[in-house]
Design an enzyme around this catalytic site. Structure first.
Site, PDB file in Angstrom:
ATOM      1  N   ARG A  73       0.807  -1.219   0.000  1.00  0.00           N
ATOM      2  CA  ARG A  73       0.000   0.000   0.000  1.00  0.00           C
ATOM      3  C   ARG A  73       0.837   1.265   0.000  1.00  0.00           C
ATOM      4  NH1 ARG A  73      -4.895  -2.469   2.851  1.00  0.00           N
ATOM      5  NH2 ARG A  73      -6.212  -0.684   3.104  1.00  0.00           N
TER       6      ARG A  73
ATOM      7  N   ARG B 233     -21.456  -2.905   4.905  1.00  0.00           N
ATOM      8  CA  ARG B 233     -20.801  -4.222   4.928  1.00  0.00           C
ATOM      9  C   ARG B 233     -20.992  -4.956   6.261  1.00  0.00           C
ATOM     10  NH1 ARG B 233     -14.764  -4.382   3.283  1.00  0.00           N
ATOM     11  NH2 ARG B 233     -14.732  -2.579   4.685  1.00  0.00           N
TER      12      ARG B 233
ATOM     13  N   ARG C 178      -9.880   6.754   4.977  1.00  0.00           N
ATOM     14  CA  ARG C 178      -9.227   5.631   4.289  1.00  0.00           C
ATOM     15  C   ARG C 178      -9.133   5.903   2.794  1.00  0.00           C
ATOM     16  NH1 ARG C 178     -13.170   1.348   6.527  1.00  0.00           N
ATOM     17  NH2 ARG C 178     -12.372   0.008   4.876  1.00  0.00           N
TER      18      ARG C 178
HETATM   19  P1  AP5 Z   1      -8.286  -3.581   4.831  1.00  0.00           P
HETATM   20  O1  AP5 Z   1      -8.960  -4.594   5.655  1.00  0.00           O
HETATM   21  O2  AP5 Z   1      -7.402  -4.019   3.745  1.00  0.00           O
HETATM   22  O3  AP5 Z   1      -9.390  -2.578   4.288  1.00  0.00           O
HETATM   23  P2  AP5 Z   1      -9.486  -1.696   2.931  1.00  0.00           P
HETATM   24  O4  AP5 Z   1      -8.331  -1.658   2.054  1.00  0.00           O
HETATM   25  O5  AP5 Z   1      -9.989  -0.405   3.403  1.00  0.00           O
HETATM   26  O6  AP5 Z   1     -10.435  -2.515   2.060  1.00  0.00           O
HETATM   27  P3  AP5 Z   1     -11.806  -3.127   2.462  1.00  0.00           P
HETATM   28  O7  AP5 Z   1     -11.595  -4.437   3.157  1.00  0.00           O
HETATM   29  O8  AP5 Z   1     -12.622  -2.092   3.158  1.00  0.00           O
HETATM   30  O9  AP5 Z   1     -12.455  -3.328   1.028  1.00  0.00           O
HETATM   31  P4  AP5 Z   1     -12.483  -4.560   0.027  1.00  0.00           P
HETATM   32  O10 AP5 Z   1     -11.930  -4.070  -1.254  1.00  0.00           O
HETATM   33  O11 AP5 Z   1     -11.896  -5.788   0.618  1.00  0.00           O
HETATM   34  O12 AP5 Z   1     -14.055  -4.710  -0.115  1.00  0.00           O
HETATM   35  P5  AP5 Z   1     -15.035  -5.966   0.107  1.00  0.00           P
HETATM   36  O13 AP5 Z   1     -14.759  -7.025  -0.879  1.00  0.00           O
HETATM   37  O14 AP5 Z   1     -15.106  -6.331   1.534  1.00  0.00           O
HETATM   38  O15 AP5 Z   1      -7.434  -2.611   5.765  1.00  0.00           O
HETATM   39  C1  AP5 Z   1      -7.981  -2.085   6.969  1.00  0.00           C
HETATM   40  C2  AP5 Z   1      -6.933  -1.283   7.704  1.00  0.00           C
HETATM   41  O16 AP5 Z   1      -5.838  -2.125   8.094  1.00  0.00           O
HETATM   42  C3  AP5 Z   1      -6.273  -0.132   6.937  1.00  0.00           C
HETATM   43  O17 AP5 Z   1      -7.053   1.041   6.977  1.00  0.00           O
HETATM   44  C4  AP5 Z   1      -4.942  -0.002   7.683  1.00  0.00           C
HETATM   45  O18 AP5 Z   1      -5.110   0.693   8.891  1.00  0.00           O
HETATM   46  C5  AP5 Z   1      -4.591  -1.449   7.983  1.00  0.00           C
HETATM   47  N1  AP5 Z   1      -3.798  -2.057   6.897  1.00  0.00           N
HETATM   48  C6  AP5 Z   1      -4.177  -3.108   6.109  1.00  0.00           C
HETATM   49  N2  AP5 Z   1      -3.225  -3.392   5.209  1.00  0.00           N
HETATM   50  C7  AP5 Z   1      -2.210  -2.514   5.423  1.00  0.00           C
HETATM   51  C8  AP5 Z   1      -0.962  -2.291   4.790  1.00  0.00           C
HETATM   52  N3  AP5 Z   1      -0.543  -3.020   3.735  1.00  0.00           N
HETATM   53  N4  AP5 Z   1      -0.176  -1.280   5.271  1.00  0.00           N
HETATM   54  C9  AP5 Z   1      -0.561  -0.548   6.324  1.00  0.00           C
HETATM   55  N5  AP5 Z   1      -1.756  -0.677   6.947  1.00  0.00           N
HETATM   56  C10 AP5 Z   1      -2.577  -1.662   6.509  1.00  0.00           C
HETATM   57  O19 AP5 Z   1     -16.427  -5.270  -0.336  1.00  0.00           O
HETATM   58  C11 AP5 Z   1     -16.958  -4.187   0.397  1.00  0.00           C
HETATM   59  C12 AP5 Z   1     -18.477  -4.312   0.470  1.00  0.00           C
HETATM   60  O20 AP5 Z   1     -19.022  -4.128  -0.838  1.00  0.00           O
HETATM   61  C13 AP5 Z   1     -18.979  -5.687   0.942  1.00  0.00           C
HETATM   62  O21 AP5 Z   1     -20.114  -5.487   1.738  1.00  0.00           O
HETATM   63  C14 AP5 Z   1     -19.323  -6.417  -0.349  1.00  0.00           C
HETATM   64  O22 AP5 Z   1     -20.373  -7.347  -0.174  1.00  0.00           O
HETATM   65  C15 AP5 Z   1     -19.748  -5.273  -1.271  1.00  0.00           C
HETATM   66  N6  AP5 Z   1     -19.343  -5.479  -2.672  1.00  0.00           N
HETATM   67  C16 AP5 Z   1     -18.164  -5.987  -3.138  1.00  0.00           C
HETATM   68  N7  AP5 Z   1     -18.153  -6.018  -4.487  1.00  0.00           N
HETATM   69  C17 AP5 Z   1     -19.367  -5.494  -4.887  1.00  0.00           C
HETATM   70  C18 AP5 Z   1     -19.960  -5.273  -6.175  1.00  0.00           C
HETATM   71  N8  AP5 Z   1     -19.319  -5.575  -7.303  1.00  0.00           N
HETATM   72  N9  AP5 Z   1     -21.203  -4.727  -6.191  1.00  0.00           N
HETATM   73  C19 AP5 Z   1     -21.874  -4.408  -5.032  1.00  0.00           C
HETATM   74  N10 AP5 Z   1     -21.357  -4.601  -3.801  1.00  0.00           N
HETATM   75  C20 AP5 Z   1     -20.117  -5.141  -3.724  1.00  0.00           C
HETATM   76 MG    MG Z   2     -11.037  -6.289   2.463  1.00  0.00          MG
END
Ligand code: AP5
Ligand code: MG
Ligand code: ZN
Length: 217
Positions: free
Chosen positions: A88, A127, A171
């Site tokens: 990231r 979510r 974020r």
């Molecule tokens: P992390 O857990 O990685 O969160 P994020 O990057 O903010 O991503 P999300 O998990 O929120 O989104 P996603 O893309 O996985 O979406 P999802 O598939 O669930 O990180 C959290 C925290 O940890 C960071 O803020 C940081 O503090 C720390 N961290 C993590 N990695 C780090 C790193 N490398 N370095 C430093 N800090 C780090 O989908 C979301 C929702 O949308 C779900 O409800 C799903 O059902 C829905 N959805 C999905 N696709 C669709 C679609 N096509 N249409 C409609 N709805 C959909």
């Molecule tokens: Mg995720």
């Protein structure tokens, strides 16, 4: 196959990783899930990570790179993996390059999923996540068959502490500033693919499979 899943919060990284695991039988390594597990267990790593996660900030690179390096050395990673949410920052990308070099591995594809900004906010705020297997559901877009219960494993569904509108906006800003620049970095390496995350979950997965089929040739 060695796959990076990139994209802003809510783009569908976790959702697509779940399908990739089923399709290709390789593990998902989600740094976010690893940090959440550490927070739940109350370890020193969890306590440190929580202070950053609650603000929507990134956990320091030194900590994050260490846990990924350790995880990639485990037995189940020897035939491939899906890295979700790492790297990231440019420093994390440089560290990953040297880890892969040491292991003699080259990336199969870097999949950059993106979607409309306001839809990302709606996705993240609605979510629901499984406490046991980390699968993502959504109140409207992917409702579980039984309210509060994971379709895959029967685990309890909960709302992530960082899935409130204020933290989501932070974020997204952190993504724009620190992670988005990596797209150009991976474009130069020739294995970057843009994935249109504004489509249905099935359509996104079908595009991903198509891109991986091309990448493997
Ligand atoms: P992390 O857990 O990685 O969160 P994020 O990057 O903010 O991503 P999300 O998990 O929120 O989104 P996603 O893309 O996985 O979406 P999802 O598939 O669930 O990180 C959290 C925290 O940890 C960071 O803020 C940081 O503090 C720390 N961290 C993590 N990695 C780090 C790193 N490398 N370095 C430093 N800090 C780090 O989908 C979301 C929702 O949308 C779900 O409800 C799903 O059902 C829905 N959805 C999905 N696709 C669709 C679609 N096509 N249409 C409609 N709805 C959909
Ligand atoms: Mg995720
Ligand atoms: Zn589950």
């Amino acid at each position: 196959m060695y796959i990076l899943l990139m994209g802003p919060p809510g783009a569908g990284k976790g959702t697509q990783a779940e399908r990739l695991i089923r399709e290709y039988g390789i593990p998902q390594i989600s740094t976010g899930d690893m940090f959440r597990a550490a927070v739940k267990s109350g370890t020193p790593l969890g306590k440190e990570a929580k202070s950053y996660m609650d603000k929507g900030a990134l956990v320091p690179d030194s900590v994050t790179v260490g846990i990924v390096k350790e995880r990639l050395a485990q037995e189940d990673c020897k035939d491939g993996w899906i890295l979700d949410g790492f790297p990231r920052t440019t420093a994390q990308a440089a560290s990953l390059d040297s880890i892969l070099h040491e292991m003699g591995i080259s990336l199969t594809a870097v999949l950059g999923i993106n979607a409309n900004r306001e839809d990302l906010v709606k996705r993240v705020s609605g979510r629901l996540v499984c406490r046991k297997c980390s699968a993502s559901f959504h109140r409207d877009f992917r409702p579980p068959k039984q309210q509060g219960v994971c379709d895959n494993c029967g685990g309890e569904l909960y709302q992530r502490a960082d899935d409130n509108e204020k933290t989501i906006r932070s974020r997204l800003a952190v993504y724009d500033e620190q992670t988005k620049p990596l797209i150009d970095y991976y474009k130069m390496s020739g294995c970057y693919v843009d994935i249109d995350g504004d489509q249905s979950m099935d359509e996104v997965f079908s595009d991903i499979k198509g891109s991986l089929a091309k990448a493997k040739k």
